[in-house]
Scaffold this active site. Structure first.
Site, PDB file in Angstrom:
ATOM      1  CG  ASP A 328      -1.501   3.686  -6.167  1.00 46.65           C
ATOM      2  OD1 ASP A 328      -2.578   3.392  -6.703  1.00 46.65           O
ATOM      3  OD2 ASP A 328      -1.020   3.050  -5.216  1.00 46.65           O
ATOM      4  CG  HIS A 330       2.675   6.139  -3.783  1.00 47.18           C
ATOM      5  ND1 HIS A 330       2.447   5.848  -2.466  1.00 47.18           N
ATOM      6  CD2 HIS A 330       2.076   5.150  -4.499  1.00 47.18           C
ATOM      7  CE1 HIS A 330       1.759   4.720  -2.378  1.00 47.18           C
ATOM      8  NE2 HIS A 330       1.514   4.278  -3.601  1.00 47.18           N
ATOM      9  CG  ASP A 357      -1.934   4.241  -2.044  1.00 46.47           C
ATOM     10  OD1 ASP A 357      -2.668   4.279  -1.025  1.00 46.47           O
ATOM     11  OD2 ASP A 357      -1.285   3.232  -2.351  1.00 46.47           O
ATOM     12  CG  ASP A 360       2.805   7.148   3.180  1.00 44.38           C
ATOM     13  OD1 ASP A 360       3.238   8.071   3.886  1.00 44.38           O
ATOM     14  OD2 ASP A 360       1.986   6.296   3.584  1.00 44.38           O
ATOM     15  NE  ARG A 361       5.840   2.493  -0.901  1.00 46.45           N
ATOM     16  CZ  ARG A 361       6.463   1.545  -0.205  1.00 46.45           C
ATOM     17  NH1 ARG A 361       7.740   1.686   0.077  1.00 46.45           N
ATOM     18  NH2 ARG A 361       5.820   0.486   0.229  1.00 46.45           N
ATOM     19  CG  ASN A 389      -2.659   0.676   0.631  1.00 45.62           C
ATOM     20  OD1 ASN A 389      -2.843   1.119  -0.503  1.00 45.62           O
ATOM     21  ND2 ASN A 389      -1.476   0.208   1.023  1.00 45.62           N
ATOM     22  CG  HIS A 390       0.462   4.148   1.098  1.00 47.39           C
ATOM     23  ND1 HIS A 390       1.680   4.214   1.742  1.00 47.39           N
ATOM     24  CD2 HIS A 390       0.507   3.024   0.336  1.00 47.39           C
ATOM     25  CE1 HIS A 390       2.437   3.200   1.378  1.00 47.39           C
ATOM     26  NE2 HIS A 390       1.745   2.460   0.525  1.00 47.39           N
ATOM     27  CG  HIS A 438      -6.356   2.391  -3.228  1.00 49.58           C
ATOM     28  ND1 HIS A 438      -5.582   3.182  -4.048  1.00 49.58           N
ATOM     29  CD2 HIS A 438      -5.485   1.597  -2.551  1.00 49.58           C
ATOM     30  CE1 HIS A 438      -4.304   2.903  -3.867  1.00 49.58           C
ATOM     31  NE2 HIS A 438      -4.219   1.925  -2.970  1.00 49.58           N
ATOM     32  NE  ARG A 507      -1.545  -5.679  -1.922  1.00 51.34           N
ATOM     33  CZ  ARG A 507      -0.856  -4.667  -2.424  1.00 51.34           C
ATOM     34  NH1 ARG A 507      -0.110  -3.935  -1.636  1.00 51.34           N
ATOM     35  NH2 ARG A 507      -0.909  -4.387  -3.713  1.00 51.34           N
ATOM     36  CG  HIS A 536      -3.805  -1.731  -3.710  1.00 51.66           C
ATOM     37  ND1 HIS A 536      -3.114  -1.094  -2.698  1.00 51.66           N
ATOM     38  CD2 HIS A 536      -4.097  -2.989  -3.238  1.00 51.66           C
ATOM     39  CE1 HIS A 536      -2.987  -1.916  -1.663  1.00 51.66           C
ATOM     40  NE2 HIS A 536      -3.568  -3.064  -1.966  1.00 51.66           N
TER      41      HIS A 536
END
Length: 617
Positions: A328, A330, A357, A360-361, A389-390, A438, A507, A536
């Protein structure tokens, strides 16, 4: 310990603990499942003995699961009650699906048209000739095939049309004999068995009916509100075309060239090399971005590469060379750039696999993803991407990437990136040894859930193992949905646990599972794999051996001090082909780097830089 430097660590770091954070998760339903203390159901507890993986004979010729498969042998005259021979003049013959014996041999009529729509209807030939459900093929054109492997018989019959209007038949065989379709007219001999119990009827196409035997002992103590859903794997289309992308091509071509732009540029693949991407990264860190026309063109060029790849990709690492697996990121641009200074840039000696990922964020998701896309276009056969998943519309809307795109470019670019992420593969296999994904391993089949499912529950929920081939040919061109594509959700969302079997994940309210070491071991054994690398989850040291032993499953997380709060180290995993196997992984660890005072989540819904927040000021 020195932070921010290259550190080669041993295979396992004793005492490395995962942070007790759920920060790495996006809850698809927008809420955390509330665990209600209750006694675990004895009928769903993990069995002590591991499940034996059943062969592909558990599926019929159309890919549907064969519940209660039959054991038969058309060459055994003592079991035969009679024979029927039909001469077929056209394809298809009217048999909708065949099933093998439990041995994987022979071909039984499993589902068929039991009528003829009009005189001479090719799809009524079997019915009018006297063929019945549960008859088995004895001979084809005088050749006894009763003991042949299932797919060798199917190749010879070729009782299928892919495109009825064009009359196009099966394009290639599936059996080891490499049989070509037998020429027409074709005589096929069938046998009827003296004793053959009924098999469950196949559902009509599009009916949504599910093959779940609720009489199974495992389900006897389920609560009344429990749901039991079939594990379906949608098949990928032969090709995928995006109207959103196609509609943009002309628009982008007509965009004017940037005037007075002094920042980074993309002017086709030929403009990319290590020096130009290093310069691009440096300019990104100084607040400059690609001009609008360049950004669109780079994204479209990357889409054109990704859309042609398989859902499960293959990475080949030559002897003496290595591959770096990145977890990840991010949108943490400054940490991403620091990682590249330690692990090196992609090259023929150092392939890269970005494991989801990307966005995001973090408030520099645009810059991070455009750097990765530049790598992919520059070295399409040496840089690989897995969807996380992002990389999903719902996550991108709430957690910042779409808001950031709208602020830094325009809202129209959102549809393009939604298609890029749908085109991104879900997993890769390195040198036929290492599975990289992931989230995790395919989940329980069928998918059992009930309200308040206790987190102490652990159940053995998979009798039929999923093959790499099934994953490779599954449809990824969609948004994650546990009802439509549970496999995608498992690959993107699931997490490991210490106890054997499957269990509920916190989750989301339903549809996401945890999996134990027996589950990952069974999957790897069945597919001839030796290791699984996944991401993840935040890990304190940037990595963790979640499942150890002969078939390790390892998490690698590459965003240090995640969301500016977690305090974790980060790492990437390096695997080297030593001539006999993929050796490692070795972990390149690093800590968070200073960055401009822009908070994590700045572009998320409710964040200070989100378009709606800016408009409200």
């Amino acid at each position: 310990m020195k932070t921010g430097g290259l550190r080669r660590t041993p295979a396992l770091l004793p005492g490395a603990l995962a942070l007790a954070l759920c920060l790495a998760s996006v809850r698809l339903a927008g809420q955390v499942m509330g665990f209600v203390p209750s006694a675990p159901s004895t009928s769903l507890r993990t069995r002590a003995a591991p499940r034996v993986a059943l062969a592909a004979s558990m599926r019929d010729s159309e890919g549907n699961k064969v519940r209660e498969p039959k054991t038969f042998d058309a060459s055994d005259v003592s079991s035969v009650a009679g024979t029927v021979t039909v001469e077929y003049k056209k394809r298809p013959f009217g048999v909708l699906s065949y099933a093998p014996s439990t041995s994987g041999k022979g071909a039984m009529v499993w589902n068929m048209n039991e009528n003829s729509r009009y005189p001479g209807d090719p799809q009524g030939q079997a019915w009018t000739g006297g063929v019945k459900q549960y008859m088995a093929v004895k001979s084809i054109a005088g050749q006894d095939v009763s003991t042949w492997d299932f797919w060798d018989i199917l190749d010879l019959l070729d009782d299928k049309i892919l495109d009825n209007s064009a009359g196009i038949f099966q394009s290639s065989g599936s059996g080891s004999m490499g049989n070509k379709p037998a020429e027409l007219p074709l005589a096929v001999e069938y046998v009827e068995f003296s004793s053959m119990g009924g098999a469950p009827a196949a559902p009509a196409a599009g009916s949504g009916e599910q093959f779940v035997d609720t009489r199974d002992e495992r389900f006897k103590d389920l609560p009344k509100d429990a749901t039991i859903k079939e594990y379906k794997i949608p098949v990928a289309p032969p090709t995928y075309t995006s109207s959103a992308v196609e509609g943009l091509r002309g628009v982008v071509a007509a965009m004017p060239e940037p005037v007075g732009h002094t920042g980074p540029r993309y002017q086709g693949k030929a403009s990319l090399n290590e020096a130009s991407i290093r310069q691009m990264l440096s300019q990104f860190k100084n607040g400059q971005i690609l001009p609008m026309k360049d950004a669109y063109q780079l994204a479209i060029d990357a889409f054109d590469i990704l859309v042609k790849e398989k859902t499960l990709g293959r990475v080949s690492v030559p002897v003496g060379k290595k591959v770096t697996v990145v977890g990840d990121l991010h949108g943490q641009l400054f940490d991403f750039d620091h990682m590249l200074s330690l692990a090196g840039f992609p090259s023929p000696d150092n392939q890269f696999l970005f494991n989801g990922d990307f966005v995001d964020r973090g408030p520099w998701s645009v810059e991070v993803i455009f750097t990765i896309l530049a790598f992919k276009v520059w070295q399409p056969n040496g840089v690989y991407m897995n969807r996380g998943n992002h990389e999903a519309e719902m996550a991108n809307h709430f957690y910042g990437f779409f808001g950031e795109l709208e602020v830094k470019y325009e809202k129209r670019m959102i549809d393009l990136f939604a298609e890029i992420f749908r085109a991104t593969p879900l997993c890769h296999v390195i040198n036929d040894e290492v599975f990289v994904v992931h989230g995790g391993i395919p989940g329980p089949d069928p998918r059992v859930w009930w309200k308040g499912m206790d987190n102490q529950i652990s159940f053995d929920g998979r009798q039929i193992q999923i093959s790499l081939s099934e994953i490779e040919n599954s449809n990824r061109f969609m948004e994650p949905n546990p009802d439509e594509n549970p496999l995608m959700v498992d690959l993107l969302w699931s997490d490991p646990k210490g106890k054997d079997g499957y269990g509920p994940s916190g989750r989301m309210s339903s549809g996401i599972y945890l999996f134990g070491p027996d589950v990952s071991r069974n999957f790897m054994e069945f597919n001839g794999l030796k290791m699984t690398l996944r991401s993840h989850e935040v890990k304190a040291q940037g990595y963790r051996f979640d499942h150890e032993g002969a078939y390790p499953l390892i998490t690698v997380f590459s965003a240090p001090n995640y969301v500016d709060k977690a305090g974790n180290m980060a790492s990437v995993a390096v695997l080297t082909n030593d001539g006999t196997k993929m050796a490692g992984p070795e972990f390149v660890q690093y800590s968070a780097q200073p960055h401009p005072d822009v908070p994590s989540g700045a572009y998320a819904v409710g964040g200070p830089l989100h378009p709606e927040s800016a408009a409200a000021r």
